[in-house]
Write a protein that holds these residues in place. Structure first.
Motif, PDB file in Angstrom:
ATOM      1  N   VAL A  90       0.815  -1.218   0.000  1.00 18.68           N
ATOM      2  CA  VAL A  90       0.000   0.000   0.000  1.00 18.68           C
ATOM      3  C   VAL A  90       0.846   1.263   0.000  1.00 18.68           C
ATOM      4  CG1 VAL A  90      -1.910  -1.188   1.152  1.00 18.68           C
ATOM      5  CG2 VAL A  90      -0.276   0.127   2.523  1.00 18.68           C
ATOM      6  N   GLY A  91       2.177   1.113  -0.067  1.00 17.98           N
ATOM      7  CA  GLY A  91       3.043   2.262  -0.240  1.00 17.98           C
ATOM      8  C   GLY A  91       3.785   2.740   0.983  1.00 17.98           C
ATOM      9  N   MET A  92       3.750   1.980   2.089  1.00 18.52           N
ATOM     10  CA  MET A  92       4.487   2.387   3.283  1.00 18.52           C
ATOM     11  C   MET A  92       5.984   2.199   3.061  1.00 18.52           C
ATOM     12  SD  MET A  92       2.096   3.260   5.433  1.00 18.52           S
ATOM     13  CE  MET A  92       0.339   2.998   5.772  1.00 18.52           C
ATOM     14  N   ASN A  93       6.788   3.111   3.637  1.00 18.56           N
ATOM     15  CA  ASN A  93       8.234   2.932   3.552  1.00 18.56           C
ATOM     16  C   ASN A  93       8.708   1.970   4.641  1.00 18.56           C
ATOM     17  OD1 ASN A  93       8.558   4.372   5.991  1.00 18.56           O
ATOM     18  ND2 ASN A  93       8.982   6.308   4.943  1.00 18.56           N
ATOM     19  N   ALA A  94      10.013   1.709   4.676  1.00 20.44           N
ATOM     20  CA  ALA A  94      10.545   0.706   5.596  1.00 20.44           C
ATOM     21  C   ALA A  94      10.299   1.095   7.054  1.00 20.44           C
ATOM     22  CB  ALA A  94      12.036   0.507   5.340  1.00 20.44           C
ATOM     23  N   ARG A  95      10.459   2.383   7.372  1.00 19.92           N
ATOM     24  CA  ARG A  95      10.260   2.819   8.758  1.00 19.92           C
ATOM     25  C   ARG A  95       8.798   2.679   9.163  1.00 19.92           C
ATOM     26  NH1 ARG A  95      11.919   2.718  13.695  1.00 19.92           N
ATOM     27  NH2 ARG A  95      11.553   4.613  14.911  1.00 19.92           N
ATOM     28  N   GLN A  96       7.895   3.120   8.318  1.00 19.14           N
ATOM     29  CA  GLN A  96       6.473   2.968   8.610  1.00 19.14           C
ATOM     30  C   GLN A  96       6.112   1.492   8.777  1.00 19.14           C
ATOM     31  OE1 GLN A  96       5.422   5.220   5.042  1.00 19.14           O
ATOM     32  NE2 GLN A  96       4.049   6.471   6.279  1.00 19.14           N
ATOM     33  N   ASP A 244      -2.445   6.559  31.033  1.00 20.64           N
ATOM     34  CA  ASP A 244      -2.865   5.167  30.864  1.00 20.64           C
ATOM     35  C   ASP A 244      -3.075   4.813  29.390  1.00 20.64           C
ATOM     36  OD1 ASP A 244      -3.193   4.497  33.734  1.00 20.64           O
ATOM     37  OD2 ASP A 244      -4.717   6.072  33.633  1.00 20.64           O
ATOM     38  N   ILE A 245      -3.683   5.733  28.639  1.00 20.23           N
ATOM     39  CA  ILE A 245      -4.008   5.485  27.236  1.00 20.23           C
ATOM     40  C   ILE A 245      -3.656   6.729  26.424  1.00 20.23           C
ATOM     41  CG2 ILE A 245      -5.867   5.020  25.565  1.00 20.23           C
ATOM     42  CD1 ILE A 245      -7.413   3.663  27.842  1.00 20.23           C
ATOM     43  N   VAL A 246      -3.070   6.515  25.260  1.00 18.55           N
ATOM     44  CA  VAL A 246      -2.850   7.594  24.301  1.00 18.55           C
ATOM     45  C   VAL A 246      -3.874   7.447  23.184  1.00 18.55           C
ATOM     46  CG1 VAL A 246      -1.297   8.532  22.539  1.00 18.55           C
ATOM     47  CG2 VAL A 246      -0.411   7.918  24.802  1.00 18.55           C
ATOM     48  N   TYR A 247      -4.696   8.480  23.030  1.00 18.91           N
ATOM     49  CA  TYR A 247      -5.630   8.520  21.911  1.00 18.91           C
ATOM     50  C   TYR A 247      -4.865   9.142  20.747  1.00 18.91           C
ATOM     51  CZ  TYR A 247      -9.987   8.846  19.345  1.00 18.91           C
ATOM     52  OH  TYR A 247     -10.969   8.676  18.413  1.00 18.91           O
ATOM     53  N   ARG A 248      -4.596   8.331  19.743  1.00 16.37           N
ATOM     54  CA  ARG A 248      -3.708   8.709  18.644  1.00 16.37           C
ATOM     55  C   ARG A 248      -4.440   9.544  17.603  1.00 16.37           C
ATOM     56  NH1 ARG A 248      -2.708   6.371  13.637  1.00 16.37           N
ATOM     57  NH2 ARG A 248      -4.036   4.581  14.074  1.00 16.37           N
ATOM     58  N   TYR A 249      -3.983  10.804  17.449  1.00 14.14           N
ATOM     59  CA  TYR A 249      -4.477  11.631  16.352  1.00 14.14           C
ATOM     60  C   TYR A 249      -3.442  11.798  15.252  1.00 14.14           C
ATOM     61  CZ  TYR A 249      -9.178  13.269  16.018  1.00 14.14           C
ATOM     62  OH  TYR A 249     -10.517  13.327  15.732  1.00 14.14           O
ATOM     63  N   PHE A 250      -2.231  11.341  15.456  1.00 15.13           N
ATOM     64  CA  PHE A 250      -1.273  11.313  14.359  1.00 15.13           C
ATOM     65  C   PHE A 250      -1.581  10.109  13.480  1.00 15.13           C
ATOM     66  CE2 PHE A 250       0.724   9.017  17.882  1.00 15.13           C
ATOM     67  CZ  PHE A 250       1.208   7.862  17.277  1.00 15.13           C
ATOM     68  N   LEU A 251      -1.140  10.188  12.236  1.00 17.75           N
ATOM     69  CA  LEU A 251      -1.434   9.168  11.240  1.00 17.75           C
ATOM     70  C   LEU A 251      -0.168   8.444  10.816  1.00 17.75           C
ATOM     71  CD1 LEU A 251      -3.808  11.316   8.998  1.00 17.75           C
ATOM     72  CD2 LEU A 251      -4.494   9.552  10.643  1.00 17.75           C
ATOM     73  N   ALA A 252      -0.360   7.307  10.152  1.00 21.54           N
ATOM     74  CA  ALA A 252       0.792   6.572   9.639  1.00 21.54           C
ATOM     75  C   ALA A 252       1.586   7.420   8.662  1.00 21.54           C
ATOM     76  CB  ALA A 252       0.323   5.276   8.969  1.00 21.54           C
ATOM     77  N   GLU A 253       0.919   8.318   7.930  1.00 20.52           N
ATOM     78  CA  GLU A 253       1.639   9.173   6.982  1.00 20.52           C
ATOM     79  C   GLU A 253       2.620  10.091   7.704  1.00 20.52           C
ATOM     80  OE1 GLU A 253      -1.133  12.869   5.764  1.00 20.52           O
ATOM     81  OE2 GLU A 253      -2.131  10.927   5.595  1.00 20.52           O
ATOM     82  N   ASP A 257       7.910  11.015   7.970  1.00 18.46           N
ATOM     83  CA  ASP A 257       8.832  12.109   8.270  1.00 18.46           C
ATOM     84  C   ASP A 257       9.795  11.660   9.370  1.00 18.46           C
ATOM     85  OD1 ASP A 257       9.941  14.746   8.549  1.00 18.46           O
ATOM     86  OD2 ASP A 257       8.679  14.979  10.326  1.00 18.46           O
ATOM     87  N   PRO A 258      11.100  11.615   9.107  1.00 22.49           N
ATOM     88  CA  PRO A 258      12.046  11.123  10.120  1.00 22.49           C
ATOM     89  C   PRO A 258      11.967  11.870  11.437  1.00 22.49           C
ATOM     90  CG  PRO A 258      13.124  11.288   7.979  1.00 22.49           C
ATOM     91  CD  PRO A 258      11.781  11.942   7.841  1.00 22.49           C
ATOM     92  N   ALA A 259      11.754  13.193  11.393  1.00 22.22           N
ATOM     93  CA  ALA A 259      11.690  13.959  12.635  1.00 22.22           C
ATOM     94  C   ALA A 259      10.473  13.569  13.467  1.00 22.22           C
ATOM     95  CB  ALA A 259      11.664  15.456  12.326  1.00 22.22           C
ATOM     96  N   SER A 260       9.318  13.405  12.804  1.00 20.61           N
ATOM     97  CA  SER A 260       8.109  12.996  13.533  1.00 20.61           C
ATOM     98  C   SER A 260       8.249  11.580  14.064  1.00 20.61           C
ATOM     99  CB  SER A 260       6.884  13.097  12.616  1.00 20.61           C
ATOM    100  OG  SER A 260       6.609  14.441  12.280  1.00 20.61           O
ATOM    101  N   ALA A 261       8.823  10.684  13.266  1.00 22.46           N
ATOM    102  CA  ALA A 261       9.019   9.309  13.725  1.00 22.46           C
ATOM    103  C   ALA A 261       9.929   9.265  14.944  1.00 22.46           C
ATOM    104  CB  ALA A 261       9.590   8.456  12.593  1.00 22.46           C
ATOM    105  N   ALA A 262      10.963  10.106  14.948  1.00 20.66           N
ATOM    106  CA  ALA A 262      11.896  10.127  16.085  1.00 20.66           C
ATOM    107  C   ALA A 262      11.218  10.648  17.339  1.00 20.66           C
ATOM    108  CB  ALA A 262      13.112  10.976  15.735  1.00 20.66           C
TER     109      ALA A 262
END
Length: 461
Positions: A90-96, A244-253, A257-262
């Motif tokens: 589906v187009g994800m890179n290696a880090r994703q 206790d829980i993180v409600y994730r609003y960031f996306l796989a996209e 971005d290396p900075a966001s992934a870090a």
């Protein structure tokens, strides 16, 4: 596509009802006075709600459940059980891909998503299926409540015994079910509603509204970004309090971005170590990817589905193909993609698989032939799909002067797990509308106005 005898007659009936209330005031006044709704939609409200008939609501929900189950089965049916192979397809890179497959090793994934559909006057067609926790339109029940302060609508809804679902409540229940292992036994959980640092600078105020609204469902929440997190014994904390829980609003996209992934890595490591609940799991977005819909539509995979599954795919999913040099046309004949797409420019739309909100979409009927050819040529072999154009039928909305105007709707129908949210899994509706019949994508970014929907009380079926 889902065959219905007709769209709900409630829309025209409501327009006729308003003809007897020519001086009743502004139906959107309360919505415009709401600080939270103004923050989200800048006063862009349709002049009334949309209406779903009982039969069509049940039919579309049933078919969306089937499509959701088929999407979830793609790793087993096509990739020998490999999530990594699906992620790459589906187009994800290696880090994703690494982060997604790591996330999938923990907990469970409870169904939650918003399907975006057009209705052509006969049937609903599925354009996209956003399967993630980061769903826009969560204020839809607030729009319903605001519009019900308008006396003619309140009277109409009471007379016809209409109702609506609170999507945010369904989302909260789904979060607690998916992250049940992280919910303390002696108190309510503390939830961090979290986006990346860059995104939070834009959407932070709206996430603060989201966090505050979770209190209506017995959940204490804090909106924040990764830069505000610290870690104690491997567990994330915010303002000195353990999450206790993180409600994730960031996306796989965002993880591309290396900075966001870090900046997210410590949190994702804590979730992988089950030191915090993460909702929703990252692999949810593999199934909500436009390329995954192309896999369901692909002629090469039809033998993998039974007769009922194929019937559902054929009812609701328009022809959708990866942008590759050779494809099969709607009749199943292999053709040259560029030649076919150039010949059918007015009936095709080009979409990137990894972006959202209408970003990067090119409607063939809105560009000339040279630009269409350039866009297609650059997309061949990349993370793009072609989809058959669906022309939404006009829906009547009141014009405020005793008459009506035509609007063309993008129906955002939310789906949840029947065992978690009850009923049949229908979790509400968020509508975007445009007065332009040739619009490429009816979206907020394209200037659409918004509303929510009412429907008859649930019945068995």
């Amino acid at each position: 596509m889902i065959t219905c005898e007709h769209r709900s007659p409630m829309g025209p009936a409501y327009v006729e009802h308003l003809a007897g209330h020519p001086t009743a005031g502004d139906p959107t006044a309360a919505a415009r006075e709401s600080a939270a709704l103004t923050l989200a939609y800048q006063g862009r409200f349709l002049p009334g709600p949309a209406f779903l008939g009982d039969a069509e609501r049940r039919a579309v929900t049933r078919d969306l459940r089937t499509i959701h189950d088929l999407l979830r089965s793609l790793p087993e049916r096509i990739f020998d059980g490999s999530l990594a192979a699906l992620a790459q397809a589906v187009g994800m890179n290696a880090r994703q891909t690494e982060l997604i497959t790591r996330s999938a090793r923990t907990g469970t994934l409870v169904p939650l998503g918003r399907a975006d559909l057009y209705h052509d006057g006969t049937a609903f067609s599925l354009l996209e299926f956003n399967i993630t926790s980061a769903l826009g339109g969560f204020e839809n029940a607030d729009i319903n409540r605001a519009m019900l302060t308008y006396p003619p609508l309140r009277e109409f809804v009471a007379r016809h015994r209409l109702r609506y679902r609170d999507t945010l409540g369904c989302m909260a229940r789904t979060m607690l079910a998916e992250c049940a292992a992280a919910v303390p036994t002696n108190r309510s959980p503390l939830v961090a509603v979290l986006d990346t640092v860059d995104n939070f600078a834009i959407v932070g105020p709206r996430l603060e509204v989201f966090a505050a609204r979770l209190a209506d469902h017995g959940i204490e929440a804090i909106a924040c970004h990764p830069g505000q997190l610290t870690y104690r014994d491997g567990r994330p904390t915010v303002a000195g309090r353990t999450i206790d829980i993180v409600y994730r609003y960031f996306l796989a996209e965002d993880l591309a971005d290396p900075a966001s992934a870090a900046e997210l890595e410590p949190l994702l490591a804590a979730a992988a170590a089950e030191r915090v609940g993460l909702f929703s799991r990252l692999d949810a977005e593999l199934y909500g990817n436009k390329a995954a819909l192309a896999m369901l539509s692909d002629d090469r995979h039809r033998a993998l589905f039974d007769a009922d599954e194929l019937a559902c795919v054929d009812r609701i999913l328009p022809w959708t193909r990866y942008v590759r040099p050779r494809i099969t046309d709607p009749g199943g004949t292999e053709v040259d993609l560029l030649r076919y797409a150039l010949a059918h420019r007015a009936d095709l739309i080009l979409k990137p698989t990894l972006l959202h909100g209408g970003s990067g979409i090119v409607a063939g009927w809105q560009v000339d032939t040279p630009e269409w050819e350039t866009r297609l040529t650059s997309a061949v072999g990349g993370p793009y799909v072609l989809q058959r154009r669906i022309r939404p039928a006009a829906e009547r909305f009141p014009d405020g002067a005793g008459g009506s105007n035509d609007h063309y709707l993008n129906w955002g129908i939310y789906l949840g797990d029947r065992d978690v949210i009850g009923e049949d899994g229908y979790a509400g509706c968020f509508v975007r509308g445009s007065t332009d019949p040739t619009v490429g994508v009816v979206s907020l970014g394209g200037g659409a106005a918004v509303a929510s929907a009412f429907h008859p009380a649930f019945h068995d079926g």
